[in-house]
Write a protein that holds these residues in place. Structure first.
Motif: not given
Length: 315
Positions: A277-283, A125-138
């Motif tokens: 990024t999503p928020r854990l509590i919202d999810e 739910y953090g920006q850095a890990a989310t961007k990391f995943a996006e770039l890996i997938n891209d």
């Protein structure tokens, strides 16, 4: 409205309280800690919500819809199994359990009970890990050559987490407490780990956790994975999760910083501006309401536990 009960009010248990408060469709109804003064103090800070020293009394509170289990790993199994029997939805801290057998039983029981069961893996739910995943997938780095996790600590336990268990061999250590987050990310982004080989360094005191680890593993296609860590050294804390590819490098550092570069270029900080990024509590709220949600359940916790148990084997 979801009514939350928090079991365990130490440093970790306190962290999510602010997030719970910020979601207007969630309310903290009860708190529990064996330390009566801490339970009472936290209750007063939250507006005199119900306070307990016995978690079973909290589970008996019919107002509580979901429990956040933030006690040391040694107690996860007993509390989670009781929460499942009480038909409460559950958010559990990592690691899921204190053994692979416990983790399997918890995952199976939660699934059978058809309750919401989630792990607190905040990197997702953090920006850095989310961007990391996006770039890996891209395919930013091209074909993966090596994956590496480095964990360096001037002291362990760290100054802010001194307690009677986090430095113990039974349920503590940086491999469990820190490594689990990146093991989960590895499994999520790159798949299962095979042929895990580990070498651990321990202090003379048999009750204390590891001082060092050098471990190797492989992804399904044979790509090497290196996990190394050390505590009790000069310098500052360093945690780095790095993917080396034919076309570039990406590294997630200090939990929330992302650096990378293409082969032949310098490695630079990558902007996180605009990363949603999503928020854990919202999810959690979505899941309890019967909607599709981005949660990492006990099965994810079990898969991470399998790797942890191999990494922590004394050979």
């Amino acid at each position: 409205m979801i009514h939350i009960g928090i079991i365990g009010l130490g440093a970790i248990g306190q962290r999510l309280i602010k997030q719970f408060i910020e979601q207007d469709k969630v309310t903290i109804t009860a708190v529990c800690d064996r330390n009566e003064s801490l339970a009472r103090e936290t209750s007063e800070q939250l507006g005199n919500v119900q306070a307990y020293t016995d978690y079973k009394q909290l589970l008996a509170n019919t107002q509580v819809d979901l429990v956040y289990v933030a006690v040391p790993p040694k107690f996860h199994h007993a509390i989670v199994m009781d929460a499942i029997h009480a038909k409460k939805h559950i958010l559990c801290e990592k690691p899921l359990a204190n053994s692979l057998e416990e983790a399997r039983e918890m995952a199976d029981a939660a699934k059978e009970a058809r309750i919401v069961h989630a792990m607190n893996f905040p990197l997702n739910y953090g920006q850095a890990a989310t961007k990391f995943a996006e770039l890996i997938n891209d395919n930013y780095i091209g074909k993966l050559r090596r994956l590496q996790l480095s964990m360096h600590f001037p002291e362990w336990p760290r100054a802010w987490q001194k307690n009677d268990w986090v430095g113990g061999r039974d349920q503590g250590g940086f491999v469990l407490e820190v490594g689990v987050h990146f093991i989960q990310q590895t499994l999520k982004l790159f798949g299962e780990l095979y042929n895990i080989q580990t070498r651990l360094e321990f202090p003379e005191d048999p009750t204390l956790c590891e001082k060092g680890i050098i471990a190797t593993a492989e992804l399904a296609d044979g790509t090497p994975v290196l996990i190394e860590g050390i505590s009790g050294q000069a310098g500052k804390e360093h945690i780095g999760f790095t993917a080396y590819g034919l076309d570039g490098v990406l590294t997630l550092e200090k939990w929330g910083e992302l650096r990378g570069g293409k082969t032949g270029d310098d490695i630079k900080t990558i902007s996180l501006e605009g990363v949603l990024t999503p928020r854990l509590i919202d999810e959690l709220l979505k899941a309890v309401s019967g909607e599709e949600a981005e949660l990492y359940d006990f099965e994810v916790g079990y898969e991470a536990q399998k790797v942890l148990e191999e990494l922590r084997k004394e050979r």
